[in-house]
Design a protein around this motif. Structure first.
Motif, PDB file in Angstrom:
ATOM      1  N   LEU A 118       0.940  -1.395  -0.060  1.00  0.00           N
ATOM      2  CA  LEU A 118       0.029  -0.006  -0.093  1.00  0.00           C
ATOM      3  C   LEU A 118       0.804   1.160   0.052  1.00  0.00           C
ATOM      4  CD1 LEU A 118      -3.167  -0.646   2.306  1.00  0.00           C
ATOM      5  CD2 LEU A 118      -3.008  -1.319  -0.536  1.00  0.00           C
ATOM      6  N   THR A 119       1.596   1.445   1.107  1.00  0.00           N
ATOM      7  CA  THR A 119       2.718   2.283   0.504  1.00  0.00           C
ATOM      8  C   THR A 119       3.319   2.521  -1.195  1.00  0.00           C
ATOM      9  OG1 THR A 119       3.575   2.219   2.429  1.00  0.00           O
ATOM     10  CG2 THR A 119       4.962   3.053   1.511  1.00  0.00           C
ATOM     11  N   ILE A 120       3.641   1.915  -1.175  1.00  0.00           N
ATOM     12  CA  ILE A 120       4.648   1.521  -2.960  1.00  0.00           C
ATOM     13  C   ILE A 120       3.427   2.081  -3.977  1.00  0.00           C
ATOM     14  CG2 ILE A 120       5.184   0.077  -4.912  1.00  0.00           C
ATOM     15  CD1 ILE A 120       6.595  -1.860  -2.989  1.00  0.00           C
ATOM     16  N   TYR A 121       2.116   2.044  -3.275  1.00  0.00           N
ATOM     17  CA  TYR A 121       0.982   2.129  -4.306  1.00  0.00           C
ATOM     18  C   TYR A 121       0.836   4.199  -4.010  1.00  0.00           C
ATOM     19  CZ  TYR A 121      -0.437  -3.278  -4.905  1.00  0.00           C
ATOM     20  OH  TYR A 121      -0.336  -4.052  -5.214  1.00  0.00           O
ATOM     21  N   ALA A 122       0.706   4.004  -3.344  1.00  0.00           N
ATOM     22  CA  ALA A 122       0.635   5.119  -2.210  1.00  0.00           C
ATOM     23  C   ALA A 122       2.169   6.267  -3.015  1.00  0.00           C
ATOM     24  CB  ALA A 122       0.622   5.776  -1.260  1.00  0.00           C
ATOM     25  N   GLU A 123       2.976   5.677  -3.097  1.00  0.00           N
ATOM     26  CA  GLU A 123       4.068   6.207  -3.159  1.00  0.00           C
ATOM     27  C   GLU A 123       3.989   6.945  -5.037  1.00  0.00           C
ATOM     28  OE1 GLU A 123       7.321   4.457  -1.859  1.00  0.00           O
ATOM     29  OE2 GLU A 123       7.356   5.491  -0.008  1.00  0.00           O
ATOM     30  N   GLN A 124       3.276   5.740  -5.440  1.00  0.00           N
ATOM     31  CA  GLN A 124       3.573   6.248  -7.691  1.00  0.00           C
ATOM     32  C   GLN A 124       2.486   6.043  -7.522  1.00  0.00           C
ATOM     33  OE1 GLN A 124       4.682   1.629  -8.055  1.00  0.00           O
ATOM     34  NE2 GLN A 124       3.007   1.147  -7.857  1.00  0.00           N
ATOM     35  N   GLY A 125       1.759   6.330  -7.309  1.00  0.00           N
ATOM     36  CA  GLY A 125      -0.176   6.519  -7.394  1.00  0.00           C
ATOM     37  C   GLY A 125      -1.375   6.142  -8.128  1.00  0.00           C
ATOM     38  N   TYR A 126      -0.668   4.412  -8.199  1.00  0.00           N
ATOM     39  CA  TYR A 126      -1.358   3.834  -9.593  1.00  0.00           C
ATOM     40  C   TYR A 126      -1.157   2.757  -8.069  1.00  0.00           C
ATOM     41  CZ  TYR A 126       3.416   2.572 -11.614  1.00  0.00           C
ATOM     42  OH  TYR A 126       4.823   2.529 -12.052  1.00  0.00           O
ATOM     43  N   ALA A 127      -2.146   1.124  -8.547  1.00  0.00           N
ATOM     44  CA  ALA A 127      -2.017   0.114  -8.117  1.00  0.00           C
ATOM     45  C   ALA A 127      -2.169  -0.650  -9.179  1.00  0.00           C
ATOM     46  CB  ALA A 127      -3.256  -0.108  -7.090  1.00  0.00           C
ATOM     47  N   THR A 128      -1.527  -2.528  -9.158  1.00  0.00           N
ATOM     48  CA  THR A 128      -1.883  -3.134 -10.353  1.00  0.00           C
ATOM     49  C   THR A 128      -1.979  -4.524  -9.733  1.00  0.00           C
ATOM     50  OG1 THR A 128       0.814  -3.582  -9.393  1.00  0.00           O
ATOM     51  CG2 THR A 128       0.959  -2.260 -11.361  1.00  0.00           C
ATOM     52  N   ARG A 129      -2.654  -5.028 -10.248  1.00  0.00           N
ATOM     53  CA  ARG A 129      -2.807  -6.605 -10.471  1.00  0.00           C
ATOM     54  C   ARG A 129      -2.915  -7.564 -11.427  1.00  0.00           C
ATOM     55  NH1 ARG A 129      -6.652  -9.649 -13.497  1.00  0.00           N
ATOM     56  NH2 ARG A 129      -7.910  -8.374 -13.864  1.00  0.00           N
TER      57      ARG A 129
ATOM     58  N   SER B  97      -4.651  -5.715 -14.642  1.00  0.00           N
ATOM     59  CA  SER B  97      -5.222  -4.238 -14.550  1.00  0.00           C
ATOM     60  C   SER B  97      -3.742  -3.312 -14.114  1.00  0.00           C
ATOM     61  CB  SER B  97      -6.105  -4.306 -13.745  1.00  0.00           C
ATOM     62  OG  SER B  97      -6.351  -5.117 -12.380  1.00  0.00           O
ATOM     63  N   LEU B  98      -4.833  -2.265 -14.032  1.00  0.00           N
ATOM     64  CA  LEU B  98      -4.595  -0.873 -13.621  1.00  0.00           C
ATOM     65  C   LEU B  98      -5.115  -0.176 -13.066  1.00  0.00           C
ATOM     66  CD1 LEU B  98      -1.111   0.513 -13.605  1.00  0.00           C
ATOM     67  CD2 LEU B  98      -1.349   1.524 -15.931  1.00  0.00           C
ATOM     68  N   ALA B  99      -4.888   0.444 -12.575  1.00  0.00           N
ATOM     69  CA  ALA B  99      -5.957   1.552 -11.053  1.00  0.00           C
ATOM     70  C   ALA B  99      -5.283   2.619 -10.803  1.00  0.00           C
ATOM     71  CB  ALA B  99      -6.698   0.883 -10.855  1.00  0.00           C
ATOM     72  N   VAL B 100      -5.600   3.882 -10.894  1.00  0.00           N
ATOM     73  CA  VAL B 100      -5.500   4.739 -10.017  1.00  0.00           C
ATOM     74  C   VAL B 100      -6.734   5.379  -9.486  1.00  0.00           C
ATOM     75  CG1 VAL B 100      -3.818   5.435 -12.156  1.00  0.00           C
ATOM     76  CG2 VAL B 100      -6.388   6.697 -12.056  1.00  0.00           C
ATOM     77  N   PRO B 101      -6.181   6.001  -8.586  1.00  0.00           N
ATOM     78  CA  PRO B 101      -7.429   6.787  -7.140  1.00  0.00           C
ATOM     79  C   PRO B 101      -7.797   7.631  -8.031  1.00  0.00           C
ATOM     80  CG  PRO B 101      -5.269   6.844  -6.291  1.00  0.00           C
ATOM     81  CD  PRO B 101      -5.362   6.190  -7.455  1.00  0.00           C
TER      82      PRO B 101
ATOM     83  N   ALA C  34      -1.568 -10.134 -24.303  1.00  0.00           N
ATOM     84  CA  ALA C  34      -0.925  -8.452 -24.969  1.00  0.00           C
ATOM     85  C   ALA C  34      -0.165  -7.548 -24.714  1.00  0.00           C
ATOM     86  CB  ALA C  34      -2.995  -8.162 -25.181  1.00  0.00           C
ATOM     87  N   MET C  35       0.089  -8.081 -23.285  1.00  0.00           N
ATOM     88  CA  MET C  35       0.603  -6.801 -23.338  1.00  0.00           C
ATOM     89  C   MET C  35       1.360  -7.250 -21.357  1.00  0.00           C
ATOM     90  SD  MET C  35      -0.034  -2.762 -22.618  1.00  0.00           S
ATOM     91  CE  MET C  35      -1.711  -2.940 -22.085  1.00  0.00           C
ATOM     92  N   ASN C  36       2.404  -7.152 -21.333  1.00  0.00           N
ATOM     93  CA  ASN C  36       3.175  -6.970 -20.026  1.00  0.00           C
ATOM     94  C   ASN C  36       2.865  -5.966 -18.657  1.00  0.00           C
ATOM     95  OD1 ASN C  36       5.275  -5.486 -19.715  1.00  0.00           O
ATOM     96  ND2 ASN C  36       6.667  -6.940 -20.918  1.00  0.00           N
ATOM     97  N   MET C  37       3.021  -5.951 -17.304  1.00  0.00           N
ATOM     98  CA  MET C  37       2.692  -5.361 -16.902  1.00  0.00           C
ATOM     99  C   MET C  37       3.938  -3.672 -17.003  1.00  0.00           C
ATOM    100  SD  MET C  37       0.852  -4.173 -14.136  1.00  0.00           S
ATOM    101  CE  MET C  37      -0.110  -5.305 -14.121  1.00  0.00           C
ATOM    102  N   ASP C  38       5.189  -3.629 -17.442  1.00  0.00           N
ATOM    103  CA  ASP C  38       6.232  -3.019 -17.214  1.00  0.00           C
ATOM    104  C   ASP C  38       5.718  -2.140 -18.800  1.00  0.00           C
ATOM    105  OD1 ASP C  38       7.378  -3.234 -15.336  1.00  0.00           O
ATOM    106  OD2 ASP C  38       8.973  -4.980 -16.283  1.00  0.00           O
TER     107      ASP C  38
ATOM    108  N   ILE D 296       2.305  -0.232 -17.874  1.00  0.00           N
ATOM    109  CA  ILE D 296       2.240   1.171 -16.455  1.00  0.00           C
ATOM    110  C   ILE D 296       3.241   2.606 -18.206  1.00  0.00           C
ATOM    111  CG2 ILE D 296       4.108   2.077 -14.896  1.00  0.00           C
ATOM    112  CD1 ILE D 296       3.783  -0.973 -13.621  1.00  0.00           C
ATOM    113  N   LYS D 297       4.157   1.984 -18.123  1.00  0.00           N
ATOM    114  CA  LYS D 297       5.322   2.602 -19.018  1.00  0.00           C
ATOM    115  C   LYS D 297       3.702   3.630 -20.305  1.00  0.00           C
ATOM    116  CE  LYS D 297       8.985   3.303 -22.400  1.00  0.00           C
ATOM    117  NZ  LYS D 297       9.837   2.812 -23.795  1.00  0.00           N
ATOM    118  N   ARG D 298       3.284   2.464 -21.136  1.00  0.00           N
ATOM    119  CA  ARG D 298       2.228   3.281 -21.650  1.00  0.00           C
ATOM    120  C   ARG D 298       0.804   3.805 -20.899  1.00  0.00           C
ATOM    121  NH1 ARG D 298       1.621  -1.810 -25.793  1.00  0.00           N
ATOM    122  NH2 ARG D 298       4.007  -2.228 -26.111  1.00  0.00           N
ATOM    123  N   TYR D 299       0.496   3.802 -20.041  1.00  0.00           N
ATOM    124  CA  TYR D 299      -1.299   3.675 -19.571  1.00  0.00           C
ATOM    125  C   TYR D 299      -1.258   4.354 -18.363  1.00  0.00           C
ATOM    126  CZ  TYR D 299      -2.092   1.679 -23.496  1.00  0.00           C
ATOM    127  OH  TYR D 299      -2.445   0.559 -25.190  1.00  0.00           O
TER     128      TYR D 299
END
Length: 263
Positions: A184-195, A206-210, A229-233, A236-239
């Motif tokens: 949760l600290t990492i998600y807060a600092e980077q401004g997005y979360a992953t699954r 999936s990728l999400a932002v608050p 179709a697309m890896n997580m990295d 993140i870089k694209r979207y």
């Protein structure tokens, strides 16, 4: 007298539609007709009138209708969701038109994230049509993780207590104190979360932002894709930036609507 009777019947039917929408949430006209035993042309005509008067909103991203903040203000429905969907729909539609991937808007409800608006119907890359109303596990979805990462300490504590009480085996690895504190600290600092695909919804990621207003999350914006179709990295870089930009636009429009008090 006949004209008055007809007017009263139309009013009664319109109120029945509003009551049904208040219970069911976002719904298609055909479903309303079926549930209430009304002819479809009648439902479409009444919805058109209710929309003109500001009591229902037609989704910009699918064929569903929902009660507006004006109607919600008459009862116990939460107008926040209606206002949020109202401002989010065009922003989400633009995101999908630009980036092709479907976007979902979800809000927190009873230790889950519930999808309130979606562009799956607009996306050629959608893997899940008809997502509105779908409930996401808060610890095992990117939207839920994004939401938890910006919660106040007391709210976070209460949600975790609810999840521990549910005692779902799938949630246990993510209820460990170390996992919560670190991630949760990492998600807060980077401004997005992953699954990833092994956590929930196999074969997809999936990728999400608050969506933040006054330093609180009123909802989350997310995209989902087939992992092959697309890896997580790459995602993140694209979207990630594009999602954050869209979320900021939604927050700004939402705050403006709140200040103006317009339905």
């Amino acid at each position: 007298m006949a004209a008055n009777s007809e007017t009263v019947r139309a009013l009664a039917r319109g109120l029945n539609i509003l009551r049904y929408l208040n219970r069911a949430g976002a719904t298609r006209p055909g479903e309303i007709a079926s549930e209430l035993g009304l002819p479809r042309p009648t439902v479409y005509r009444l919805l058109h009138t209710l929309e003109e008067e500001g009591y229902v909103l037609c989704s910009a991203s699918d064929a569903r209708v929902r009660v507006s903040p004006l109607a919600a203000a008459l009862g116990d429905n939460v107008s926040v969701r209606s206002r949020l969907c109202q401002v989010a729909a065009p922003v989400m539609a633009e995101f999908t038109e630009t980036h092709a991937w479907p976007a979902d808007l979800s809000t927190y409800e009873d230790a889950h994230m519930v999808i309130q608006e979606s562009t799956h119907g607009r996306s050629p890359l959608s893997v899940d049509p008809g997502m509105v109303g779908f409930s996401l596990p808060i610890l095992r979805s990117s939207a839920g993780r994004a939401y938890l990462s910006v919660c106040g300490s007391r709210e976070l504590e209460m949600i975790i207590e609810l999840l521990r009480a549910e005692n779902l085996p799938e949630d246990m690895p993510f209820l460990r104190k170390r996992w919560l504190e670190e991630n949760l600290t990492i998600y807060a600092e980077q401004g997005y979360a992953t699954r990833g695909p092994h956590t929930f919804r196999p074969k997809t990621s999936s990728l999400a932002v608050p969506i933040l207003t006054d330093d609180r999350a009123v909802g989350c914006l997310s995209i989902i894709w087939v992992t092959k179709a697309m890896n997580m990295d790459q995602a993140i870089k694209r979207y990630a930036d594009a999602l954050q930009f869209a979320a900021a636009n939604i927050a700004t429009e939402y705050e403006t609507l709140e200040i103006s008090g317009r339905p």
